[in-house]
Design an enzyme around this catalytic site. Structure first.
Site, PDB file in Angstrom:
ATOM      1  NE  ARG A   1     -11.802  -4.555 -15.666  1.00  0.00           N
ATOM      2  CZ  ARG A   1     -10.478  -4.736 -15.714  1.00  0.00           C
ATOM      3  NH1 ARG A   1      -9.914  -5.020 -16.874  1.00  0.00           N
ATOM      4  NH2 ARG A   1      -9.739  -4.619 -14.648  1.00  0.00           N
TER       5      ARG A   1
ATOM      6  CD  GLU B   1      -9.426  -8.940 -20.142  1.00  0.00           C
ATOM      7  OE1 GLU B   1      -8.425  -8.312 -19.780  1.00  0.00           O
ATOM      8  OE2 GLU B   1     -10.445  -9.031 -19.438  1.00  0.00           O
TER       9      GLU B   1
ATOM     10  NE  ARG C   1      -6.850  -2.124 -14.775  1.00  0.00           N
ATOM     11  CZ  ARG C   1      -6.027  -1.391 -15.530  1.00  0.00           C
ATOM     12  NH1 ARG C   1      -5.866  -0.107 -15.284  1.00  0.00           N
ATOM     13  NH2 ARG C   1      -5.353  -1.956 -16.527  1.00  0.00           N
TER      14      ARG C   1
ATOM     15  CG  HIS D   1      -2.079  -0.910   1.034  1.00  0.00           C
ATOM     16  ND1 HIS D   1      -2.571  -1.722   2.009  1.00  0.00           N
ATOM     17  CD2 HIS D   1      -2.842  -1.123  -0.050  1.00  0.00           C
ATOM     18  CE1 HIS D   1      -3.595  -2.397   1.541  1.00  0.00           C
ATOM     19  NE2 HIS D   1      -3.778  -2.047   0.292  1.00  0.00           N
TER      20      HIS D   1
ATOM     21  CB  CYS E   1      -8.641  -0.082 -22.097  1.00  0.00           C
ATOM     22  SG  CYS E   1      -9.167  -1.785 -21.867  1.00  0.00           S
TER      23      CYS E   1
ATOM     24  NE  ARG F   1      -1.415  -8.327 -16.256  1.00  0.00           N
ATOM     25  CZ  ARG F   1      -2.560  -7.655 -16.363  1.00  0.00           C
ATOM     26  NH1 ARG F   1      -3.590  -8.194 -16.980  1.00  0.00           N
ATOM     27  NH2 ARG F   1      -2.682  -6.446 -15.886  1.00  0.00           N
TER      28      ARG F   1
ATOM     29  CG  ASN G   1      -2.336  -4.568 -19.741  1.00  0.00           C
ATOM     30  OD1 ASN G   1      -1.708  -4.028 -20.643  1.00  0.00           O
ATOM     31  ND2 ASN G   1      -2.969  -3.888 -18.805  1.00  0.00           N
ATOM     32  CG  ASP G   2      -5.331 -10.085 -18.619  1.00  0.00           C
ATOM     33  OD1 ASP G   2      -4.421 -10.698 -18.038  1.00  0.00           O
ATOM     34  OD2 ASP G   2      -6.163  -9.375 -18.024  1.00  0.00           O
TER      35      ASP G   2
HETATM   36  C1  PEP Z   1      -5.789  -5.640 -19.895  1.00  0.00           C
HETATM   37  O1  PEP Z   1      -5.774  -6.840 -19.609  1.00  0.00           O
HETATM   38  O2  PEP Z   1      -5.158  -5.146 -20.849  1.00  0.00           O
HETATM   39  C2  PEP Z   1      -6.578  -4.703 -19.067  1.00  0.00           C
HETATM   40  C3  PEP Z   1      -6.744  -3.449 -19.425  1.00  0.00           C
HETATM   41  O3  PEP Z   1      -7.097  -5.184 -17.916  1.00  0.00           O
HETATM   42  P1  PEP Z   1      -6.236  -5.392 -16.560  1.00  0.00           P
HETATM   43  O4  PEP Z   1      -4.871  -4.806 -16.789  1.00  0.00           O
HETATM   44  O5  PEP Z   1      -7.005  -4.717 -15.494  1.00  0.00           O
HETATM   45  O6  PEP Z   1      -6.211  -6.880 -16.452  1.00  0.00           O
HETATM   46 MG    MG Z   2      -7.205  -7.638 -18.197  1.00  0.00          MG
END
Ligand code: PEP
Ligand code: MG
Length: 550
Positions: free
Chosen positions: A343, A441, A307, A202, A512, A475, A464-465
Site C-alpha cells: 500500500r 475504506e 503498511r 515505542h 484487510c 477510531r 477499520n476505517d
Molecule cells: C483499514 O482501515 O481497515 C486498514 C486496513 O487500514 P489502516 O488500519 O492501516 O488504516
Molecule cells: Mg485504513
C-alpha cells in the site's frame, strides 16, 4: 523443614503478604507467572553540584557515552536484521543529539548552578510537559522517548549499571523504556509491569513485537511490589502474591493456551479450504521485517497489506527511491513468487510525518490523509511509485491505494504512473507496471464500487476505517468506543455490495481490516463471496484452522 512447619510458615506468609489483584491496561496480552524483579531507575543517586565547568564536562561525557551506546545498539540491531528495533534506536540517537534539548540542559546548569543530573531531570520534565500537551496523539506519546533518553543520560552521569535478574522474572518498573526491553530480551524476561505506559510508545510497540506480556497503569507499582514477590499477569489482571489455588488455576490456563497453540501449529502449511473444498487465501498484514519473518514462519500465502508509512515515520527526511526499492525488493524476494500487496503511504490523521507540513485541522481523520496528501506532496508519492515499479521486476507485486473516494482520484494516480514510467524509461531503469487496486475504506468508495471496479485490478476492504467513517466514530476517540460496533449491519451490507461489484467486473475482493480475523464472522464473509482474508501475522494459523472447520 517438616511439612507441618512449612505449612505454618506458608499460612503466616499469606497473612502478611495477602494476595492482591489489580486491573491493568494491556499492552501485550498473555498469561505469565514468576518472581518480581524491580528496576530502581527512579532512585535518585547522590550527585552534587561541583561547579559549572565540571558539570558541563560531566554532561558532555554522559551525552557522548549515551550516543555511542545507542549507535552501538543500532549497529547490532541492523546486523541481526532487526529493522524495526533499529529504527526506534535511530529516533533515540536523533533525540540524544538534538541541540535544543542538550543546550537547554547546559543553560540550566549555567543559570541555576545545579548538577548535570538535576539539570537533565528538570529539562526532561519541561520537555515531557510540552510533548504531552500536544494535541497530536502520536507526538504526545513521544514524551516516553524523552524520559528514556534522559534516564540513560542520568545513568551515564552517575555511571549506574543495570543489575540483571538471576532467574527468569517479571520486571517491575516505573517507566518501561525500549532499552529495558532490548537489554532484557536475552535474559529471559517473562513479562513487564510498569506504572506509566502508553500503548503507542515505542517501548510498547517493541513489547508487542517481541510478544512479551506487558501491562501498565498502576501508579505506585514500585511501592506495592517487593523483589521476589510472586507476580501473575493474566490478561488485564495483575496479581501480587497469589494464593496456591490461584496459581493452580493460572497454570491450567497456561497449559490450555499452549495446547491450543500446538493444535494451531498442526494446520501450518495445510490447504486453507473449507470442508466443501472452497479455497480461501489467508494473507498477512505487515509493517516491519519482524512481521514479515513471523508471517513466513506461519506459512502465509502472501502479503495482503504492507503498511509502508511506518518506514516514513520517525524520520526527518523521507526514505530515498533506492532505499525504498531495496526494502520492497527484499520483501518480494523473501515471499518467493507469492502475492505481495504494497500500500502506498497512508499518512496524515493519526500517522503524521515530520517533513509533511499539515495545516491545522479540526478533525484530522476527515482531513488530509491517504491519497489526499499525494497531490500536495507529489514528489513523495512519485518517488514511492518509482521504487515500486522497479521492485515489481523481482516478484509478484500489487500496488494498493488508500482512502479512495472517487473515480477522479484513481485517474489522477494512473496519470502519475504514466509519468513515472516515462521517467524510469529515460533513466534506463528496469521496471514493470504491476496490477493496481484500491482500498475500500470509505462509504463513498463502497457505494460507487460499481464505477470503481472496472478501473482497477482488485478491491481490498479496510474495515477499520470503513467502520469509523460509516458509524461516524473516530477510531482514536475513547469516548465513542462503545458505539464502534465492528459487526454493524451497515458494514456487512457494504462488504456484500463491494464483493458483488468486484465479481461482476471479474476482479477479486479481499478484506484487510481487523474484521478479517473475527472468527465469528468468517462463515458470513465466505458466504458473501470474499476471496481473501489478510490478517496480523499472529492470527494466520487461527484463520487457517477456522476456515478448515467451515
Ligand atoms: C483499514 O482501515 O481497515 C486498514 C486496513 O487500514 P489502516 O488500519 O492501516 O488504516
Ligand atoms: Mg485504513
Amino acid at each position: 523443614m517438616k511439612p507441618m512447619q512449612l505449612n505454618i510458615l506458608k499460612n503466616l506468609w499469606r497473612k502478611i503478604f495477602k494476595m492482591k489483584k489489580y486491573n491493568v491496561e494491556i499492552i501485550e496480552k498473555g498469561i505469565v507467572i514468576g518472581p518480581a524483579f524491580k528496576l530502581n531507575k527512579t532512585d535518585k543517586p547522590i550527585h552534587k553540584f561541583q561547579g559549572i565547568e565540571k558539570e558541563l564536562k560531566t554532561l558532555d561525557k554522559a551525552v557522548n557515552i549515551t550516543q555511542s551506546k545507542l549507535k552501538h545498539l543500532y549497529d547490532s540491531m541492523l546486523k541481526d536484521s532487526k529493522d524495526l528495533e533499529a529504527e526506534i534506536v535511530q529516533t533515540h540517537i536523533l533525540m540524544a543529539e538534538d541541540p535544543t534539548f542538550i543546550d537547554a540542559i547546559k543553560s540550566k546548569i549555567c543559570k541555576t548552578k545545579i548538577s548535570a543530573y538535576e539539570a537533565v531531570n528538570i529539562v526532561c520534565d519541561e520537555f515531557v510537559t510540552i510533548f504531552k500537551n500536544m494535541d497530536d496523539g502520536y507526538l504526545s506519546q513521544r514524551a516516553n522517548d524523552i524520559y528514556e533518553i534522559s534516564s540513560q543520560m542520568k545513568s551515564n552521569i552517575v555511571n549506574q549499571k543495570q543489575v540483571m535478574p538471576k532467574e527468569p522474572s517479571i520486571i517491575i518498573t516505573d517507566l518501561l523504556t525500549c532499552n529495558d526491553i532490548l537489554a532484557f530480551e536475552k535474559n529471559d524476561v517473562l513479562g513487564f509491569v510498569s506504572s506509566k505506559g502508553f500503548s503507542l510508545s515505542h517501548a510498547s510497540i517493541l513489547a508487542r513485537k517481541n510478544q512479551i506480556p506487558t501491562v501498565c497503569g498502576i501508579e505506585n507499582i514500585m511501592d506495592l511490589v517487593k523483589n521476589g514477590d510472586t507476580i501473575i499477569i493474566s490478561q488485564n489482571e495483575l496479581i501480587i502474591n497469589p494464593d496456591e489455588e490461584t496459581i493452580e488455576e493460572i497454570k491450567i490456563k497456561q497449559i490450555e493456551i499452549e495446547n491450543f497453540k500446538l493444535e494451531l501449529k498442526k494446520n501450518k502449511g495445510l490447504k486453507t479450504q473449507t470442508t466443501d473444498g472452497r479455497e480461501i487465501q489467508v494473507l498477512a498484514n505487515i509493517s516491519s521485517s519482524a512481521d514479515l519473518e513471523e508471517s513466513i514462519e506461519n506459512n502465509c500465502q502472501g502479503v495482503g497489506l504492507f503498511r509502508t508509512e511506518f518506514f516514513f515515520m520517525d524520520k526527518i527526511t523521507p526514505p530515498t527511491e533506492e532505499q525504498q526499492y531495496q526494502i520492497y525488493k527484499s520483501v518480494l524476494e523473501k515471499l518467493n513468487g507469492k502475492e505481495v500487496t504494497i500500500r502506498t503511504i497512508d499518512i496524515g490523521s493519526d500517522k503524521p510525518i515530520e517533513y509533511v507540513d499539515y495545516k491545522e485541522e479540526n478533525n484530522p481523520a476527515l482531513g488530509k490523509r491517504g491519497v489526499r496528501v499525494y497531490l500536495d506532496y507529489l514528489d513523495l508519492f512519485k518517488t514511492q511509485l518509482k521504487a515500486l515499479l522497479r521492485a515489481s521486476c523481482h516478484g509478484n507485486l500489487r500496488i494498493m491505494y488508500p482512502m479512495i473516494i472517487s473515480v477522479k482520484e484513481v485517474k489522477f494516480i494512473y496519470k502519475q504512473i504514466d509519468i513515472v514510467a516515462k521517467e524510469l524509461e529515460k533513466e534506463g531503469k528496469a521496471y514493470e507496471i504491476p496490477p493496481q487496486g484500491i482500498m475500500i475504506e470509505t462509504p463513498a468508495a463502497s457505494l460507487i464500487s460499481d464505477e470503481l471496479a472496472p478501473l482497477v485490478d482488485f478491491f481490498s476492504i479496510g474495515t477499520n476505517d470503513l467502520t469509523q467513517y460509516t458509524l461516524a466514530c473516530d477510531r482514536e476517540n475513547h469516548n465513542v468506543v462503545l458505539e464502534l460496533d465492528t459487526r454493524h449491519n451497515s458494514i456487512l451490507k457494504q462488504i456484500k455490495i463491494c464483493v458483488e461489484n468486484a465479481h461482476k467486473n471479474g476482479i477479486s475482493c479481499s478484506i484487510c481490516g481487523e474484521l478479517a480475523s473475527d472468527e465469528s464472522l468468517t462463515e458470513v464473509l465466505l458466504d458473501m463471496g470474499v476471496d481473501k482474508l489478510s490478517v496480523s501475522p499472529n492470527r494466520i494459523l487461527n484463520m487457517v484452522t477456522k476456515i478448515r472447520e467451515i
